[in-house]
Every structure is written in C-alpha cells, then in structure tokens.
Design a protein around this motif. Structure first.
Motif: not given
Lengths: 150, 150
Positions: A6-7, A132, A135-137, A139-140, A143, B113-119, B121
């Motif tokens: 999942d992650n 990747v 951008s993920a960082t 976004r977190l 948040l 995390i899956r949602k907020d960081a990678f959704e 992508v």
DNA sequence: TTCCTTTAGTTCGGCACCTAACTAATATGG
DNA sequence: CCATATTAGTTAGGTGCCGAACTAAAGGAA
C-alpha cells in the motif's frame, strides 16, 4: 493484505534512509562521529565559523536537534561554542584545532553513498526518484502546515 | 559545490521519510501512540498474539529497538507481555482489552500517507522510485554485510 | 523609560533507530 | 550427562529527530 504494498515507495524511502545512515555511521564510527555531526563539520569547514542560527537553516532541523548535535561536538572537543560579542543571544560555532586535524583524516561519507548506492544507475531514473519524493514531501509538509494553522 | 546535488536522491529519501513520520506521529499523538508502536498493534490485530521474536522479523528491526517499543506499549497498558510456557525464553505479545478498544478508534496512518503523498502520481513513476531505492538499499546492505565479514 | 514581543538557545521528555554486553533458557555435541 | 553453543530478551549508552516550555538578550511601541 500486505501493508507494504500500500505504501511501497514510502517503505523503501525509509529502508534506504536507514541503510544509508547505517553505512555512513559505520564509516564514521572509528572517528567517534555521527552522520549529522559530520555534516555540521562539513559546513564549518566550507563556510567558516558561523552562528548556530545560520546552521539551523542550512541543516533544516529544529533548534533542540542542533543543540544536541553541537553539545556532542563540544563535548568531544571538536567544536568551540562562544557567545557573539555583537549579540549576546547568539553562539558562534568554530572548529577547534583538534577538529581541523580530525577533518583532514575523515572519509567523505556522501561520496561513499553516491558511489555504492547509485553508481551506474540511469540518470533519468534518479531524476524521477527525486521528482516524486520532492513533490510527495511538499504535499506532506503542506498538509502539516495546514493542520498547524487550523 | 552544493553537497545536496551530489546525493539528491538520498537527501530526498531522508526528507520524505522524516516528513511522513511527522505526519503519522501528528495523527497518532492524540492517542499517545508512536508510528512504530502503531505498526506493532497492526500486526497483533491482523495476525493475533505472537512471540516477540516473530514480530522482530516482521518489523525488521534489531532486538533492542523492539524491546523499547514493547516496553512503551506495556507501560501504556495496550499490550500484555507474558512468558511462553513452551519456551521460557520467549515472550508472547497480546493486545489488552484496552488495546483492542484503542485500535477501533484509531485512524490508519498508512492510508493517510498513501493518499496525501502519492495520490494521482503516475504508477510507473512510483514503480521507478521503488525499483531504484530497492536496488540502492540492497547494494548498501551488501556492502555492510561484506564489511562485517571482513 | 518601561513594558511587551521576538529571537537564540537550552532543557525535558518522548519516539525510532543502533551496537555492545549482559542474563536466562533451550538445544546440541562429545 | 555435561559442557558448550545458540537463542530470546534486556540494559546501557549513543545518534538523530521532534514538540513544549523555559531563560536571556535584543528590539519596538507607548
């Protein structure tokens, strides 16, 4: 239901971070130095003496974190921490002569990681990884900031 | 000479790991639970009571690390740690009733995390990230094992 | 000038990791 | 059967990270 599925990107970012920290710390252990302690030395060598608050921005850590790293370096006699005469709140950090001597014997752990982990890997793949994760960082962190304001 | 340029994938893996840990810990803080503590609960919920040594392999951490996590969970009354009658060396870990109640109120930080960081992508980009980091980790671990033997 | 706010740094306590060195219990080889 | 591994877990001490709460100094406003 495998949770790692999942992650997986997150799981591997963590594993890679821990593995690279382990390699760096093993490399530096003979010199009684931690990875972040090394990085503080690197900055002091390349930019000269500076106030702790400036280092704070370079390392991008919180105040108590740097405070702990500096305390360890002072304890080991590698760094001097003296008050800035201009502003009695600030502390100027400076390598001691022993610190300078130590630095000249030190291996470069960053070069080690670059070589052992990524040498020969497709440049575009690395660029993708950076893009990747960056951008993920972001976004977190967005948040997290949002949560703070609310 | 920007040091971050030399190992940007490593730098971002670290930043991402720290950022995601921060989000997870902020999410779990109201429940007085850390990220790894949560993961231990997850395993106990999904696989039932088990010996500490089995959890060790699932979490892939060293013995003292798990020992500390378990100690915290026992202190908080979330997990029971009792000796295995079959083998007095082993300790069986089991959720307490309070632990079970707590679990039912808990958010799922992995989903977060899956949602907020990678959704959103690109799946292929994520696959690239996993592939590159996985191989880099393997290379570093091989290096570490080699060093141990030598 | 005095009060109030901001800034720099520390301390405290907590989480997540590690290695080295230890205890206690089981397993094994001679 | 007994001495010697091996295994499970803990303790001690170290690194790196955080937030909350504190002190001391500097800056600003009334």
């Amino acid at each position: 239901m495998d949770i790692t599925k999942d992650n997986s990107a997150g799981i591997w970012a963590k594993k890679f971070y821990l593995a690279s920290r382990a390699v760096v710390e093993t490399t530096l252990r003979p010199y009684d130095l931690g990875s972040s302690q090394w990085y503080v030395l690197w900055h002091l060598v390349h930019d000269g003496p500076m106030a702790q608050r400036d280092l704070l921005r370079l390392l991008q850590v919180e105040k108590p974190t740097l405070s702990g790293i500096v305390r360890a370096l002072v304890r080991k006699g590698i760094v001097d921490q003296m008050p800035d005469p201009e502003d009695q709140r600030q502390r100027i950090l400076k390598l001691t002569p022993a610190g300078v001597r130590l630095w000249h014997n030190l291996p470069d752990p960053i070069a080690l990681i670059r070589k052992d982990a990524f040498e020969g890997v497709d440049e575009e793949d690395i660029a993708t990884v950076v893009r990747v994760l960056q951008s993920a960082t972001a976004r977190l962190q967005a948040l997290a900031n949002e949560g703070k304001k609310t």
